[in-house]
Design an enzyme around this catalytic site. Structure first.
Site, PDB file in Angstrom:
ATOM      1  N   GLU A 196       0.842  -1.214   0.000  1.00 40.86           N
ATOM      2  CA  GLU A 196       0.000   0.000   0.000  1.00 40.86           C
ATOM      3  C   GLU A 196       0.874   1.259   0.000  1.00 40.86           C
ATOM      4  O   GLU A 196       0.780   2.096   0.908  1.00 40.86           O
ATOM      5  CB  GLU A 196      -0.997  -0.006   1.166  1.00 40.86           C
ATOM      6  N   GLU A 319      -5.071  -8.556  -0.891  1.00 40.85           N
ATOM      7  CA  GLU A 319      -5.865  -8.323   0.334  1.00 40.85           C
ATOM      8  C   GLU A 319      -7.302  -8.097  -0.087  1.00 40.85           C
ATOM      9  O   GLU A 319      -7.572  -7.196  -0.895  1.00 40.85           O
ATOM     10  CB  GLU A 319      -5.360  -7.094   1.108  1.00 40.85           C
TER      11      GLU A 319
END
Ligand code: AHR
Length: 516
Positions: A196, A319
């Protein structure tokens, strides 16, 4: 009306006619035209240093009163082995970008204590580190996905971690591993370069991250033949700029671009919605939110098809899963949540989406394996319970490395609420590694059962045998005192009057083998 692939039904649901309602939904599978392989890594799991995800959930240490195999909970390991976990991603997540791998090797009593600043501000004693992770994946019969630290680490640290894991030389780094008790190198299937980067990994622009990726990846070396698949940290939701920029600007080895998407019932981070005790409005909105996965994958695939027509770059949803409000009285930073029949339906719908995009989506990891977000398993000290999501992973095992088969839906049904429409039934078919033909069906409607007629082109099919997961309540879940509230039941249907019909209860997931 016929539909190629059930999930396209979302839009078509709007033109659903009253006349068609009289006929059953009909699924026609084309067994003569196998598509891409459904990579078993689509069924991967994520285990982060977060809450009780690793400590207590997986690792209790050798001296624990909880039965364990060399420190790993026996009950959890045995349960996970049964669902054939193919891949485990570790150590994070946001945690990965603060993790110093050397903290987690060497004698446990000499490992430093740090603070897990992302998750609850708790002390991390590093008892679970590289050796423990690889022992876990070996115990599970899985493969390893290690996520490197790009956010606060440097290229040397990352390169040395990979060398420590895979090296065969007599270098000081490899000798360190030997000194710590492991002579043979481990095999690492995937290696993530940061996580991220647009958020907790450093709040970067994609252009800056692409430069950093090139910089770090230059130094990531392994012995020949031990190269992992390298994963670049990509985007989220409808923002395709990450996929576009990374696929154009990354010059070093990059096997896949990751993507994260969490299903929030309300779609709002401030008040996501509750894990249990919700009404039909949040059942619907959760499924509506989760179905967006299909749109996100399509948008990113379009970009990749332009920039990478040879399909060398995978699209890894590393994810995904549900994320609810924290339970009253629990540490909010631990992300512990109950798991209901709704989560089972969410998982199954996502699997059907991933199967449909198996040409690019080669790997995904649900968040997370134990005690965190949409978990397979919940524990409370020595107690353990399997969630409805676990049972869906169990049912869908047959799709690991299967060949996706095209299917058409005639007379699709829709499930509508508040002016929005979803396909009533999601389906997927494949030819399993065992040569059998498998069909999965998900009924999204919480109150309406469906009769589904099944035809197969190219194969005589007269019966269906498999398992079904359902319950009378939308928020049915398993607890430590009632662990079997939601569990799979056997299902069988045989052809009658030349027609194979399956009875799909409201709010259910079914996986059957079709045969004679
Ligand atoms: O899974 C929980 C967190 O969600 C991960 O650490 C992070 O990558 C994402 O934001």
């Amino acid at each position: 009306m016929k539909l190629k692939h059930c999930l396209a039904a979302a839009a078509i649901g709007l033109s659903f006619s009253a006349a068609a309602a009289e006929e059953n939904l009909r699924i026609t599978i084309d067994a003569t035209n196998p598509g891409p392989t459904i990579d078993r890594d689509i069924y991967g799991q994520f285990a982060e240093h977060l809450g009780r995800g690793i400590y207590e959930g997986i690792w209790v240490g050798k001296d624990s009163d909880i039965e364990n195999i060399n420190g790993f909970r026996t009950d959890v390991v045995e349960a996970l082995r049964k669902i054939n976990v193919p891949l485990v991603r570790w150590p994070g997540g946001c945690f990965a970008d603060e993790y110093r791998w050397r903290d987690g090797v060497g004698p446990r009593d000499q490992r430093p204590v740090r603070v897990n600043t992302h998750w609850g501000g708790v002390e991390e004693d590093n008892a679970f580190g590289t050796h423990e992770f690889f022992e876990l994946v070996e115990l599970l019969g899985a493969r390893a996905y290690v996520n490197g630290n790009l956010g606060t680490g440097n290229p040397r640290e990352m390169a040395e971690w990979l060398e420590y894991i895979t090296g065969t030389s007599n270098s000081a780094v490899v000798e360190e591993r030997r000194k710590n008790g492991r002579d043979k190198p481990w095999s690492v299937a995937y290696f993530g370069v940061g996580n991220e980067a647009w958020g907790c990994g450093g709040h970067m622009r994609p252009e800056y991250y692409a430069d950093l990726y090139n910089h770090f990846a230059t130094f990531l070396k392994t012995p020949r033949g031990s190269e992992p698949k390298f994963v670049a940290s990509g985007g989220h939701t409808t923002d395709t700029s990450w996929t576009d920029t990374l696929s154009k600007n990354i010059q070093r080895q990059m096997d896949g671009i990751s993507f994260h998407f969490y299903t929030l019932p309300t779609g709002e981070w401030d008040d996501k919605g509750a894990a249990i005790g919700f009404g039909e409005d949040q059942w619907f909105s959760t499924l509506w939110q989760t179905m967006r996965m299909d749109e996100f994958i399509r948008l990113n695939k379009k970009v990749l098809d332009k920039n990478d027509p040879e399909k060398k770059i995978g699209f890894y949803v590393d994810e995904w899963g549900t994320w609810y409000n924290p339970e009253e009285g629990r540490e909010p930073g631990f992300l512990y949540q109950q798991n209901t029949l709704r989560d089972a339906v969410v998982a199954a719908v996502n699997f059907n989406i991933f199967h449909q995009h198996a040409d690019r989506v080669h790997m995904t990891n649900i968040a997370q394996m134990v005690n965190v977000l949409q978990a397979m398993i919940l524990t409370d000290k020595e107690k353990m319970v399997l969630t409805p999501t676990y049972h869906v992973y169990d049912l869908y095992q047959v799709f690991q490395d299967a060949s996706a088969l095209p299917l058409e839906i005639s007379n699709p049904v829709s499930y509508r609420k508040g002016g929005k429409s979803l396909p009533g039934v999601s389906a997927s078919a494949a030819k399993g590694k065992d040569g059998k033909l498998y069909l999965s069906l998900v009924n999204l409607d919480p109150s309406k059962a469906q009769t589904v007629s099944v035809d197969v082109n190219g194969l005589e099919v007269t019966e269906a045998t498999g398992r079904l997961l359902t319950s009378s309540r939308m928020d049915a879940h398993n607890t430590f005192s009632s662990p079997k509230n939601v569990g799979p039941a056997n299902y069988h249907a045989a052809e009658s009057a030349g027609e194979l019909q399956l009875q799909l209860p409201a709010k259910s997931v079914m996986v059957v083998a079709l045969g004679q």
